[in-house]
Design an enzyme around this catalytic site. Sequence first.
Site, PDB file in Angstrom:
ATOM      1  N   CYS A 121       0.858  -1.197   0.000  1.00  0.00           N
ATOM      2  CA  CYS A 121       0.000   0.000   0.000  1.00  0.00           C
ATOM      3  C   CYS A 121       0.887   1.238   0.000  1.00  0.00           C
ATOM      4  CB  CYS A 121      -0.869  -0.019   1.250  1.00  0.00           C
ATOM      5  SG  CYS A 121      -1.972   1.403   1.407  1.00  0.00           S
ATOM      6  N   LEU A 122       0.509   2.237  -0.809  1.00  0.00           N
ATOM      7  CA  LEU A 122       1.295   3.467  -0.866  1.00  0.00           C
ATOM      8  C   LEU A 122       1.300   4.195   0.482  1.00  0.00           C
ATOM      9  CD1 LEU A 122       0.330   4.899  -4.369  1.00  0.00           C
ATOM     10  CD2 LEU A 122       2.349   3.557  -3.727  1.00  0.00           C
ATOM     11  N   HIS A 167     -10.198   1.209   1.594  1.00  0.00           N
ATOM     12  CA  HIS A 167      -9.747   2.560   1.974  1.00  0.00           C
ATOM     13  C   HIS A 167     -10.930   3.513   2.129  1.00  0.00           C
ATOM     14  CE1 HIS A 167      -5.374   2.554   1.950  1.00  0.00           C
ATOM     15  NE2 HIS A 167      -5.324   1.941   0.779  1.00  0.00           N
TER      16      HIS A 167
HETATM   17 ZN    ZN Z   1      -3.663   1.050  -0.056  1.00  0.00          ZN
END
Ligand code: ZN
Length: 201
Positions: A121-122, A167
């Site tokens: 995940c960023l 998210h």
């Molecule tokens: Zn993510």
Amino acid sequence: MARSFAQLARSAEKTSSSVAVPKKPLDSPPLHIHKLGAEALRVEGRRVGKVDESVRDLARDMLRSMYTAHGIGLAAPQVGVDKQLLVIDLDPETPSTPPLVLINPEIISSSAGLDTYEEGCLSIPGVYLDVVRPTAVQVSFRDEMGRPRTMKADGLMARCIQHEIDHLNGVLFVDRVTDKAGLLKELKEHGFQSKDVHPIT
Ligand code: ZN
């Protein structure tokens, strides 16, 4: 993996490219991507009403920031915007493949079959861990022109859609990791704190 990319190419052909931006990293991307521990990541996205140019501008800025960070998906809460909007591009190396924009996405059905696959995940850079999820999903959403659509996805696309929709509900992939020992080790190695994980039981 190859099959997932072929599938993306098919679904992408039908997608308008009105939000496409150059797929190049920028020296100063327009949006900051929040990291694990930031409250923004735990905020639920609000439904988008009118899909207008300001929504498309947000999608473009999210894509620019995503390409800069070498990601394949990004959700609005990650950039501090509490909207139900996400962008996906599983083929960031191919300039001509249009990205996908999903607005107000809802999973309308999930396969009974489950897959285990390593996710990253960023917002949690460096951490890669296995997550179990349904193999395939059907999702309804509005595209960047506000048109209602439904899409069936499997492989990497199904994985990415489920990760990004999480998210929009303030859920992160680390909340779903079952290997707790591995999770603690990875978090520590990359400078994150286990208190910022909200396990789903
Ligand atoms: Zn993510």
